[in-house]
Design an enzyme around this catalytic site. Structure first.
Site, mmCIF file in Angstrom:
data_model
loop_
_atom_site.group_PDB
_atom_site.id
_atom_site.type_symbol
_atom_site.label_atom_id
_atom_site.label_comp_id
_atom_site.label_asym_id
_atom_site.label_seq_id
_atom_site.Cartn_x
_atom_site.Cartn_y
_atom_site.Cartn_z
ATOM 1 N N GLN A 74 0.827 -1.211 0.000
ATOM 2 C CA GLN A 74 0.000 0.000 0.000
ATOM 3 C C GLN A 74 0.864 1.265 0.000
ATOM 4 O OE1 GLN A 74 -3.149 0.715 -0.522
ATOM 5 N NE2 GLN A 74 -3.483 -1.446 -0.969
ATOM 6 N N SER A 75 2.031 1.204 -0.625
ATOM 7 C CA SER A 75 2.955 2.334 -0.617
ATOM 8 C C SER A 75 2.403 3.540 -1.379
ATOM 9 C CB SER A 75 4.275 1.892 -1.261
ATOM 10 O OG SER A 75 5.090 3.015 -1.526
ATOM 11 N N ASN A 76 2.330 4.666 -0.665
ATOM 12 C CA ASN A 76 1.977 5.933 -1.316
ATOM 13 C C ASN A 76 3.112 6.397 -2.214
ATOM 14 O OD1 ASN A 76 -0.535 6.462 0.233
ATOM 15 N ND2 ASN A 76 0.902 6.525 1.963
ATOM 16 N N CYS A 78 5.179 4.554 -3.902
ATOM 17 C CA CYS A 78 5.180 3.832 -5.180
ATOM 18 C C CYS A 78 4.056 4.315 -6.088
ATOM 19 C CB CYS A 78 5.078 2.330 -4.921
ATOM 20 S SG CYS A 78 6.615 1.675 -4.196
#
Ligand SMILES: *Cc1c(COP(=O)(O)O)cnc(C)c1O
Length: 328
Positions: A74-76, A78
């Protein structure tokens, strides 16, 4: 002086607002401001826009054709990197933690819609395989550029060196001041950038970085990561009054549940700001940091009468991947 090149991606300056309802919770003993870096643009905004302007500036100057970076599923960071690459016409490879889920949600869904090549890396969520991936792409005659986990090196941190100047100007224009700035600190680039920027712009505010992830990156703690960037920044930026290593600290104790684990604390923070001010937080970063601020005010750990500021860093899409908990 700033020897870095920039590729414009966002909407700046971001708004600086005062919250008028929230202080009632604390008998109106505090004034509370919010800096809206959830409105930086770039596929729903967040603090990585500022870093990516400098990281892509560097990448474009080097004539690369591919960007590689890494993060949690859930990386912002990325998701925003995928958007930046789409805008700049670069191809994007994301190395994400965990296994491929049956259905993509939240940031992962957006990264896919933004055209990124997604690789699922199991328990490696912090870029352990970035160099190997770069070597693989080079063998295919591509020219890759590695952006480290969280975009946290001096180049990325330059976005927040600049942001410190932006905030100083906004406060001056409004005739306001803030004694404390609360924000979520995880890979340390924002914290390092703000410390350097505050030293450069002579902004006298106490930073209150709330540690989000008790695990470091590749064996390096948050504090060490910040110190490494600051050492380099003091030199490269030729800061007259360099940032001292003793100025680097973080508020811990709100990260006990572990990275990305939603507890009643983050839930309380999300509901409080949403219901009282109509502003959304996220379950991983800003929910945790905002809870820490509420707790500090409730316990009067900050002198009553102070003006405090919360620096919103984005992360909204992650809410959708926590629907199982938040939506019950
Ligand atoms: C990445 C991120 C942070 C932390 O910033 P760092 O520079 O990695 O410390 C905080 N909030 C959100 C929403 C983020 O995506």
């Amino acid at each position: 002086m700033n020897p870095f090149t920039k590729y414009e991606l966002g909407f700046f300056p971001t708004p600086l607002q005062e919250l008028h309802n929230l202080p009632h919770l604390f008998a109106d003993e505090y004034r509370i401001f919010i800096k809206r870096d959830d409105h930086t643009g770039l596929a729903t905004g967040g603090n990585k826009t500022r870093k990516l302007e400098y990281l892509l500036g560097d990448a474009m100057a080097q004539g690369v054709d591919t960007i590689i970076t890494a993060g949690a599923q859930q990386s912002n960071h990325c998701r925003q990197t995928a958007a930046a690459c789409a805008r700049a016409g670069l191809s994007c490879h994301l190395l994400l933690g965990g296994d491929k889920p049956d259905q993509f949600t939240g940031n992962l869904l957006l990264s896919k819609l933004l055209g990124a090549n997604i690789h699922f890396m199991g328990h490696q969520r912090k870029g352990e395989e970035l160099e190997n991936m770069a070597a693989r792409l080079k063998r295919k005659n591509l020219r890759p550029y590695i952006i480290p986990y969280g975009g946290s090196n001096l180049t990325g941190a330059m976005g927040y060196v600049e942001a410190a100047g932006e905030l100083r100007e906004q406060l001056r224009d409004k005739g306001e001041s803030a004694s404390h700035i609360f924000f979520a600190s995880s890979s340390g680039g924002m914290q390092a950038g703000l410390l350097l920027g505050m030293a450069m712009h002579d902004l006298k505010t106490r930073l209150m970085p709330v540690q989000i992830d008790k695990e470091g990156t590749a064996g390096v703690s948050l504090q060490e990561s910040v110190i490494n960037i600051i050492r380099e920044g003091n030199k490269v930026l030729k800061i007259r009054k360099p940032v001292e290593e003793s100025d680097v600290y973080a508020i811990s104790g709100y990260d006990d549940a572990g990275y990305g684990v939603l507890t009643h604390q983050e839930e309380e923070a999300i509901h409080t700001l949403a219901e009282r001010e109509g502003i959304l937080l996220d379950p991983v970063y800003t929910g945790r940091a905002f809870y820490a601020m509420l707790h500090h005010l409730k316990e009067k750990k900050i002198t009553p009468g102070s003006n405090v500021l919360f620096w919103h860093t984005g992360g909204i899409p992650a809410n959708f991947s926590y629907a199982g908990q938040l939506g019950r």
